[in-house]
Design a protein around this motif. Sequence first.
Motif, PDB file in Angstrom:
ATOM      1  N   GLN A 129       5.597   1.914   5.040  1.00 22.87           N
ATOM      2  CA  GLN A 129       4.701   1.687   5.167  1.00 22.87           C
ATOM      3  C   GLN A 129       4.022   1.673   5.290  1.00 22.87           C
ATOM      4  OE1 GLN A 129       6.991  -1.308   1.628  1.00 22.87           O
ATOM      5  NE2 GLN A 129       6.319   0.498   0.201  1.00 22.87           N
ATOM      6  N   SER A 130       2.732   2.147   4.173  1.00 30.20           N
ATOM      7  CA  SER A 130       1.600   1.755   4.456  1.00 30.20           C
ATOM      8  C   SER A 130       0.855   0.369   4.761  1.00 30.20           C
ATOM      9  CB  SER A 130       0.376   2.900   4.534  1.00 30.20           C
ATOM     10  OG  SER A 130      -0.081   3.010   2.980  1.00 30.20           O
ATOM     11  N   GLU A 131      -0.099  -0.586   4.380  1.00 28.12           N
ATOM     12  CA  GLU A 131      -0.965  -1.463   3.645  1.00 28.12           C
ATOM     13  C   GLU A 131      -1.504  -0.515   2.285  1.00 28.12           C
ATOM     14  OE1 GLU A 131      -0.969  -4.606   4.780  1.00 28.12           O
ATOM     15  OE2 GLU A 131      -0.326  -2.938   6.245  1.00 28.12           O
ATOM     16  N   PRO A 132      -1.525  -2.012   1.276  1.00 22.76           N
ATOM     17  CA  PRO A 132      -2.064  -1.156  -0.264  1.00 22.76           C
ATOM     18  C   PRO A 132      -3.096  -0.315  -0.068  1.00 22.76           C
ATOM     19  CG  PRO A 132      -0.992  -3.274   0.010  1.00 22.76           C
ATOM     20  CD  PRO A 132      -0.859  -2.822   1.723  1.00 22.76           C
ATOM     21  N   VAL A 133      -3.108   0.930  -0.493  1.00 15.64           N
ATOM     22  CA  VAL A 133      -4.127   1.866  -0.354  1.00 15.64           C
ATOM     23  C   VAL A 133      -5.654   1.617  -0.907  1.00 15.64           C
ATOM     24  CG1 VAL A 133      -4.583   4.315  -0.462  1.00 15.64           C
ATOM     25  CG2 VAL A 133      -2.415   3.735  -0.335  1.00 15.64           C
ATOM     26  N   TYR A 134      -5.136   0.523  -2.021  1.00  6.90           N
ATOM     27  CA  TYR A 134      -6.800  -0.116  -2.552  1.00  6.90           C
ATOM     28  C   TYR A 134      -7.253  -0.932  -1.271  1.00  6.90           C
ATOM     29  CZ  TYR A 134      -5.531  -4.446  -3.624  1.00  6.90           C
ATOM     30  OH  TYR A 134      -4.678  -5.695  -3.382  1.00  6.90           O
ATOM     31  N   LYS A 154       1.555   0.854  -2.169  1.00 10.91           N
ATOM     32  CA  LYS A 154       1.089   0.914  -0.263  1.00 10.91           C
ATOM     33  C   LYS A 154       2.212   2.486  -0.763  1.00 10.91           C
ATOM     34  CE  LYS A 154       2.550  -3.250   1.329  1.00 10.91           C
ATOM     35  NZ  LYS A 154       3.805  -3.821   1.823  1.00 10.91           N
ATOM     36  N   LEU A 155       1.715   3.698   1.057  1.00 10.76           N
ATOM     37  CA  LEU A 155       2.240   4.977   0.792  1.00 10.76           C
ATOM     38  C   LEU A 155       3.870   4.852   1.634  1.00 10.76           C
ATOM     39  CD1 LEU A 155       2.059   7.561   0.465  1.00 10.76           C
ATOM     40  CD2 LEU A 155       0.745   7.902   2.786  1.00 10.76           C
ATOM     41  N   SER A 156       4.559   5.181   0.565  1.00  9.72           N
ATOM     42  CA  SER A 156       5.975   4.998   1.396  1.00  9.72           C
ATOM     43  C   SER A 156       6.615   6.417   2.318  1.00  9.72           C
ATOM     44  CB  SER A 156       6.705   4.124   0.710  1.00  9.72           C
ATOM     45  OG  SER A 156       5.739   3.000   0.426  1.00  9.72           O
ATOM     46  N   ALA A 157       7.099   6.065   3.106  1.00  5.91           N
ATOM     47  CA  ALA A 157       7.710   6.314   3.804  1.00  5.91           C
ATOM     48  C   ALA A 157       9.581   6.456   3.568  1.00  5.91           C
ATOM     49  CB  ALA A 157       7.685   7.696   5.185  1.00  5.91           C
ATOM     50  N   ILE A 158      10.571   6.849   3.458  1.00 11.00           N
ATOM     51  CA  ILE A 158      11.900   7.144   3.702  1.00 11.00           C
ATOM     52  C   ILE A 158      12.934   7.804   4.863  1.00 11.00           C
ATOM     53  CG2 ILE A 158      12.371   7.976   1.520  1.00 11.00           C
ATOM     54  CD1 ILE A 158      14.881   5.942   1.164  1.00 11.00           C
ATOM     55  N   GLU A 159      13.524   8.266   6.004  1.00 11.99           N
ATOM     56  CA  GLU A 159      14.235   8.504   7.082  1.00 11.99           C
ATOM     57  C   GLU A 159      15.320   8.771   5.873  1.00 11.99           C
ATOM     58  OE1 GLU A 159      16.616  10.925   9.040  1.00 11.99           O
ATOM     59  OE2 GLU A 159      17.475   9.190   8.582  1.00 11.99           O
ATOM     60  N   VAL A 160      15.509  10.105   5.741  1.00  9.17           N
ATOM     61  CA  VAL A 160      16.943  10.276   4.076  1.00  9.17           C
ATOM     62  C   VAL A 160      18.562  10.224   4.831  1.00  9.17           C
ATOM     63  CG1 VAL A 160      15.084  12.655   3.534  1.00  9.17           C
ATOM     64  CG2 VAL A 160      17.439  13.202   5.067  1.00  9.17           C
ATOM     65  N   LYS A 161      18.273  10.264   6.014  1.00  3.55           N
ATOM     66  CA  LYS A 161      20.189   9.875   6.582  1.00  3.55           C
ATOM     67  C   LYS A 161      20.121   8.821   6.739  1.00  3.55           C
ATOM     68  CE  LYS A 161      19.940  14.464   9.422  1.00  3.55           C
ATOM     69  NZ  LYS A 161      20.251  14.465  10.819  1.00  3.55           N
ATOM     70  N   ASP A 163       3.902  10.515  -3.088  1.00  9.51           N
ATOM     71  CA  ASP A 163       2.741  10.095  -3.180  1.00  9.51           C
ATOM     72  C   ASP A 163       1.584  10.027  -2.565  1.00  9.51           C
ATOM     73  OD1 ASP A 163       4.971  10.420  -5.928  1.00  9.51           O
ATOM     74  OD2 ASP A 163       3.454  10.855  -6.928  1.00  9.51           O
ATOM     75  N   ILE A 164       0.479  10.821  -2.510  1.00 12.00           N
ATOM     76  CA  ILE A 164      -0.615  10.223  -1.273  1.00 12.00           C
ATOM     77  C   ILE A 164      -1.687   9.801  -2.112  1.00 12.00           C
ATOM     78  CG2 ILE A 164      -1.937  11.078   0.341  1.00 12.00           C
ATOM     79  CD1 ILE A 164       0.054  12.624   1.513  1.00 12.00           C
ATOM     80  N   HIS A 165      -2.325  10.924  -3.172  1.00 14.60           N
ATOM     81  CA  HIS A 165      -3.408  10.317  -4.240  1.00 14.60           C
ATOM     82  C   HIS A 165      -4.888  10.401  -3.056  1.00 14.60           C
ATOM     83  CE1 HIS A 165      -1.110  11.040  -8.274  1.00 14.60           C
ATOM     84  NE2 HIS A 165      -0.245  10.169  -7.426  1.00 14.60           N
ATOM     85  N   GLY A 166      -4.479  11.059  -2.359  1.00 12.12           N
ATOM     86  CA  GLY A 166      -6.000  11.207  -1.483  1.00 12.12           C
ATOM     87  C   GLY A 166      -6.055  10.313  -0.794  1.00 12.12           C
ATOM     88  N   GLY A 167      -4.957   9.402   0.041  1.00 11.88           N
ATOM     89  CA  GLY A 167      -5.713   8.324  -0.029  1.00 11.88           C
ATOM     90  C   GLY A 167      -4.920   8.707   1.629  1.00 11.88           C
ATOM     91  N   LEU A 168      -5.929   8.871   2.483  1.00  9.84           N
ATOM     92  CA  LEU A 168      -5.539   9.553   3.364  1.00  9.84           C
ATOM     93  C   LEU A 168      -5.490   9.150   5.201  1.00  9.84           C
ATOM     94  CD1 LEU A 168      -5.603  12.048   5.808  1.00  9.84           C
ATOM     95  CD2 LEU A 168      -8.151  12.444   5.752  1.00  9.84           C
ATOM     96  N   LYS A 169      -6.741   7.164   5.008  1.00  8.67           N
ATOM     97  CA  LYS A 169      -6.692   6.409   5.580  1.00  8.67           C
ATOM     98  C   LYS A 169      -5.363   5.900   5.749  1.00  8.67           C
ATOM     99  CE  LYS A 169     -11.280   5.157   5.357  1.00  8.67           C
ATOM    100  NZ  LYS A 169     -12.223   4.325   4.565  1.00  8.67           N
ATOM    101  N   ALA A 170      -4.748   5.808   4.418  1.00  6.29           N
ATOM    102  CA  ALA A 170      -2.818   5.192   4.605  1.00  6.29           C
ATOM    103  C   ALA A 170      -2.156   6.160   4.974  1.00  6.29           C
ATOM    104  CB  ALA A 170      -2.566   4.868   2.993  1.00  6.29           C
TER     105      ALA A 170
END
Length: 242
Positions: free
Chosen positions: A227-232, A214-221, A9-16
């Motif tokens: 992760q980004s830095e803490p978005v706030y 933070k904003l996170s991503a995972i490679e599914v395999k 979930d991004i919630h408007g955090g484009l910089k992240a």
Amino acid sequence: MSRTIAIGDIHGGLKALIQLLERINISPEDQLIFLGDYVDGWSDSANVVSYLIRLSENVDCIFIRGNHDDLAHQWLETGKMNDQWLQHGGRATLEAYRKFKDEEIEQHLEFYRNMKNYHVDNSNRLFVHAGFTNLHGPEREYHDTGFYWDRTLWETAVSLNPEMENSHHFYPKRLQLFEEIFIGHTPVTRIGEEEPVQKANVWNVDTGAAFKGKLSAIEVKSKKIWQSEPVYQLYRGESGRN
């Protein structure tokens, strides 16, 4: 080598988001599956959608519908809003769109209309924002809203005895339908975690970007996590959904 990467979930955090994609070092061979909630929270809500539209011109992207996206879409289409939406991040989205021209908003409406409620890949992995309730699978779900509002799938996975085999007759039938399930919607910070968490065969990739996470991503395999830095910290002076 191509990768399939699920993004929370991004919630408007484009910089992240930009920071995260730079750390992933995406290529045109990758597939990005966004798990929803692109808007509501930080001041770049509308800009996130513009960025994703441009990104999809060069990278294979699948956009799952989140509950906040559905609320923003309803407002853009009909003007409908409610106090609960405004109090939970909608005000940032409303303010962001005040700066947009009609043709830009129409482009965004096409984006919202074309989002998917869920996606199942060739390896029988399900990608959905929140979950589903029908024991026969999401294609038999009675109401679309469950895909982006229901929390019982995650609650079930969290409460399940980790020693129970998935062949056990008491094992939740919803979880037996898919090899793995990737979701967002409920921040893992609520159970004291900071990275994507696996419970049973469910991976929760929402790491609280709307709040202090933070904003996170995972490679599914491979299950490699970025992760980004803490978005706030990237939006000092703003409160997000706090």
